[in-house]
Design an enzyme around this catalytic site. Structure first.
Site, PDB file in Angstrom:
ATOM      1  N   ASP A   1       1.410  -1.108  -0.150  1.00  0.00           N
ATOM      2  CA  ASP A   1       0.411   0.287  -0.633  1.00  0.00           C
ATOM      3  C   ASP A   1       0.882   0.598   0.383  1.00  0.00           C
ATOM      4  O   ASP A   1       0.807   2.400   0.486  1.00  0.00           O
ATOM      5  CB  ASP A   1      -0.841   0.019   1.244  1.00  0.00           C
ATOM      6  CG  ASP A   1      -2.164   1.023   1.570  1.00  0.00           C
ATOM      7  OD1 ASP A   1      -1.905   1.297   0.096  1.00  0.00           O
ATOM      8  OD2 ASP A   1      -2.724   1.200   1.996  1.00  0.00           O
TER       9      ASP A   1
ATOM     10  N   ASP B   1      -2.664   9.008  10.193  1.00  0.00           N
ATOM     11  CA  ASP B   1      -3.593   8.027   9.060  1.00  0.00           C
ATOM     12  C   ASP B   1      -4.831   7.328   9.189  1.00  0.00           C
ATOM     13  O   ASP B   1      -5.272   6.541  11.137  1.00  0.00           O
ATOM     14  CB  ASP B   1      -2.283   6.924   8.208  1.00  0.00           C
ATOM     15  CG  ASP B   1      -3.249   6.261   7.293  1.00  0.00           C
ATOM     16  OD1 ASP B   1      -3.294   7.489   6.453  1.00  0.00           O
ATOM     17  OD2 ASP B   1      -3.276   5.230   7.185  1.00  0.00           O
TER      18      ASP B   1
ATOM     19  N   LEU C   1      -9.962   2.853  14.983  1.00  0.00           N
ATOM     20  CA  LEU C   1      -9.111   1.961  16.375  1.00  0.00           C
ATOM     21  C   LEU C   1     -10.029   1.170  16.396  1.00  0.00           C
ATOM     22  O   LEU C   1      -8.922   0.122  17.155  1.00  0.00           O
ATOM     23  CB  LEU C   1      -8.307   3.563  17.202  1.00  0.00           C
ATOM     24  CG  LEU C   1      -7.752   4.509  16.345  1.00  0.00           C
ATOM     25  CD1 LEU C   1      -6.785   5.253  17.467  1.00  0.00           C
ATOM     26  CD2 LEU C   1      -6.676   4.656  15.395  1.00  0.00           C
TER      27      LEU C   1
ATOM     28  N   GLU D   1      -6.618  12.068   9.854  1.00  0.00           N
ATOM     29  CA  GLU D   1      -7.381  11.999   8.363  1.00  0.00           C
ATOM     30  C   GLU D   1      -8.791  10.927   8.602  1.00  0.00           C
ATOM     31  O   GLU D   1      -8.608  10.278   9.348  1.00  0.00           O
ATOM     32  CB  GLU D   1      -6.901  10.948   7.843  1.00  0.00           C
ATOM     33  CG  GLU D   1      -7.337  11.156   6.269  1.00  0.00           C
ATOM     34  CD  GLU D   1      -7.120   9.226   6.109  1.00  0.00           C
ATOM     35  OE1 GLU D   1      -7.264   9.459   4.566  1.00  0.00           O
ATOM     36  OE2 GLU D   1      -6.935   8.386   6.433  1.00  0.00           O
TER      37      GLU D   1
ATOM     38  N   ASP E   1      -4.250   9.653  -2.831  1.00  0.00           N
ATOM     39  CA  ASP E   1      -5.430   8.673  -2.770  1.00  0.00           C
ATOM     40  C   ASP E   1      -6.042   9.216  -4.185  1.00  0.00           C
ATOM     41  O   ASP E   1      -6.134  10.356  -5.004  1.00  0.00           O
ATOM     42  CB  ASP E   1      -5.816   8.821  -1.501  1.00  0.00           C
ATOM     43  CG  ASP E   1      -5.383   8.127  -0.538  1.00  0.00           C
ATOM     44  OD1 ASP E   1      -4.874   7.433  -0.818  1.00  0.00           O
ATOM     45  OD2 ASP E   1      -5.528   8.353   0.409  1.00  0.00           O
TER      46      ASP E   1
HETATM   47  C1  BGC Z   1      -3.803   6.708   3.206  1.00  0.00           C
HETATM   48  C2  BGC Z   1      -4.393   6.080   2.070  1.00  0.00           C
HETATM   49  C3  BGC Z   1      -4.097   4.748   3.128  1.00  0.00           C
HETATM   50  C4  BGC Z   1      -4.718   4.370   3.504  1.00  0.00           C
HETATM   51  C5  BGC Z   1      -4.355   3.332   4.344  1.00  0.00           C
HETATM   52  C6  BGC Z   1      -5.317   6.452   3.867  1.00  0.00           C
HETATM   53  O1  BGC Z   1      -6.253   6.957   4.239  1.00  0.00           O
HETATM   54  O2  BGC Z   1      -4.584   8.163   2.690  1.00  0.00           O
HETATM   55  O3  BGC Z   1      -3.517   6.134   1.565  1.00  0.00           O
HETATM   56  O4  BGC Z   1      -4.185   3.308   1.645  1.00  0.00           O
HETATM   57  O5  BGC Z   1      -5.335   5.108   4.774  1.00  0.00           O
HETATM   58  O6  BGC Z   1      -3.478   2.898   5.015  1.00  0.00           O
END
Ligand code: BGC
Length: 544
Positions: A63, A203, A208, A245, A311
């Site tokens: 990834d 991220d 969680l 995020e 992404d």
């Molecule tokens: C990141 C992605 C990633 C995913 C899993 C996200 O939100 O921006 O690029 O594939 O988290 O880690």
């Protein structure tokens, strides 16, 4: 909050960089840390404040690095820990800050925690992950990587059990009900903070904790853990940030700011697709609507806004009808679609039309929040929809029109990904060097826009209101901070628009363009008539 005492992130402009894609210093075909260091002056000249670098840790790269095999090192493709330390120093020497990804939710299945967890039932690591005898728990949790995954559970032969994962099955989720996992992550934070990093983009934070009968997103227990990370940061460091995020509705992201004691910043996801909608429809209503759904956030926190990132352009926060419309308009070729999104870059999405690209950026910068520029979008780079997964928007940065666009001197066939070389988006046409020399280039326009925005912290701190909402072909935003006002006007259509605004409250003030310094005359008691060219935008200061 006043201009003088605002924390740095309130008025910051961020620049998102993929080290793999930026500059290759040792000519092995892969970008690296030393390559990025060699380009720091370029980044500084762009006018941004903070670089966000995508994961740089050892990883099998299933990834692209979001599958971490070791939190305490640098992937050998990118260099060494020493190189990383130098990067931080060199960035700081130039007044640039650096934040990095903190991947909390999951590790790679290659991480030794997982390897031990699956093979040694009695080790402390068994409980680092979420195991189950069956694959029917947490059935209300959606699948995120819809195009590749069929379940959030995968059976592991070695353990004889199923493990839980919200992303690829090669990314097992960590078990945050186990305090040892929380401690591990705190240690990871410490390691990078001690190296001088200025904070983290955390991220995938909504996932969680899992609880039966819920969709396993945004749970109170998850917030408790995140608040603990913030407490740790505040107790030990100054001026460092946590950026969330959480691809969620703004009302749900609100919880991630806590009472100003959880995240400093949070991405505003759903405003992004609505900027594209507004531009294609020539209709400001989608922006009016999403901002009506955006709550006020604590004083010491800030939204983080973006047009594109590494992404797919996510369409999770739109209705099914809107998604179908966005796909039809912006991703007519099925190759352009991925999961619930679109794997294309900014310039191709906006017809490579500099007017639309600048309008979209200026619109983003006029809304509350600190904006992010995705590397390459400042020069209008294209994409390659034929590459796997999201790699088509992660191609080599285009520095000049020579070998490999100046990204690397390796043999072209050995590059980690081919440079974009198709017609109007070819690196021979679109590159930094060519745009440096052209005062009217996208790059120079972007630099100017960033400079102007940063010179006027009203964009970061001011209240906003929409004017002339009935005139939906234009978007009109009035930003106000103490006795200062800036009027932001956008013609979302391809025809000339006349706007009639009631600015009587500001009668006798001068209208001055922040972009070119020109005066448009004094405001009168009668309606103010303004004309906007197709896709024109204006930032007008109403000066006392
Ligand atoms: C990141 C992605 C990633 C995913 C899993 C996200 O939100 O921006 O690029 O594939 O988290 O880690």
């Amino acid at each position: 909050m006043s201009k003088n005492n605002m924390p740095w992130y309130m008025n910051a402009v961020f620049y998102e960089v993929h080290i793999r894609a930026y500059c290759d210093s040792n000519n092995d075909g892969i970008g690296d840390i030393l390559g990025l260091i060699s380009k720091l002056d370029y980044i500084k000249n762009l006018g941004v404040d903070c670089i966000w670098i995508l994961p740089i840790y050892p990883s099998p790269l299933k990834d692209d690095g979001y599958d971490i095999a070791d939190y305490y090192n640098v992937h050998p493709d990118y260099g060494t820990l020493e190189d990383f330390k130098r990067l931080i120093q060199e960035a700081h020497n130039r007044g640039l800050r650096v934040i990095a990804d903190l991947v909390l939710n999951h590790t790679s299945d290659q991480h030794h925690w997982f390897q031990t967890s699956r093979s040694e039932p009695n080790s402390k690591f068994r409980d680092y992950y979420v195991w189950s005898d069956t694959d029917d728990k947490y059935a209300d949790a959606r699948i995120i990587f819809l195009d590749t995954e069929v379940s959030n559970w995968t059976y592991d032969e070695k353990a004889g059990l199923f493990f839980w994962h919200r992303f690829y099955s090669s990314q097992p989720d960590l078990n945050y009900d186990n305090p040892a996992v929380v401690e591990e992550m705190q240690r990871v934070m410490k390691f990078w903070l001690e190296m001088g990093i200025d904070g983290f983009r955390a991220d995938a934070v909504p996932y969680l904790i899992e609880r039966e009968g819920t969709n396993c997103e945004n749970l109170p227990e998850t917030h408790q853990i995140l608040k603990g990370f913030r407490t740790y940061l505040d107790e030990n460091y100054e001026d460092k940030i946590l950026l969330a995020e959480a691809n969620q509705w703004p009302m749900d992201v609100l919880a991630y700011f806590g009472d100003g004691d959880e995240f400093h910043m949070g991405f505003h996801f759903p405003v992004m697709p609505r900027i594209y909608m507004a531009l294609r429809k020539g209709d400001a209503s989608p922006i009016h609507w999403i901002m009506s759904q955006t709550p006020d956030i604590p004083d010491n926190t800030q939204w983080c806004t973006f047009l594109r990132n590494h992404d797919e352009l996510t369409l999770e926060m739109v209705t099914e009808e809107e998604r179908q419309w966005m796909w039809a308009e912006y991703a007519p070729d099925p190759r352009m679609r991925l999961n619930l999104g679109i794997r294309r870059r900014l310039a191709p999405l906006l017809d490579n039309d500099p007017r639309k690209i600048m309008l979209a950026n200026a619109l983003l910068y006029s809304l509350p929040g600190a904006p992010i520029v995705y590397y390459g979008d400042e020069i209008g780079m294209g994409d390659n929809i034929w590459l796997y997964d999201r790699n088509g928007v992660r191609t080599p940065m285009q520095w000049n029109d020579r070998l490999n666009a100046g990204f690397s001197e390796a043999k072209p066939e050995t590059l980690y990904a081919p440079v974009i070389d198709n017609e109007e988006f070819s690196y021979k046409v679109i590159n930094v060097e060519a745009q440096e020399h052209d005062p009217h280039s996208l790059l120079n326009k972007m630099r100017h826009l960033i400079d102007v925005r940063k010179l006027h912290p009203i964009f970061a701190l001011g209240a906003y209101e929409f004017l002339a909402k009935e005139h939906t072909k234009c978007l009109c935003i009035l930003r106000t901070h103490s006795d200062e006002q800036v009027l932001c006007l956008f013609n979302l259509t391809n025809s000339v628009q006349q706007l009639s605004l009631d600015l009587a409250a500001f009668a006798d003030r001068d209208i001055v363009s922040l972009i070119d310094g020109n005066s448009l005359g004094k405001i009168k008691l009668a309606e103010t008539e303004l004309e906007l060219e197709p896709y024109e935008f204006q930032w007008l200061s109403l000066k006392c």
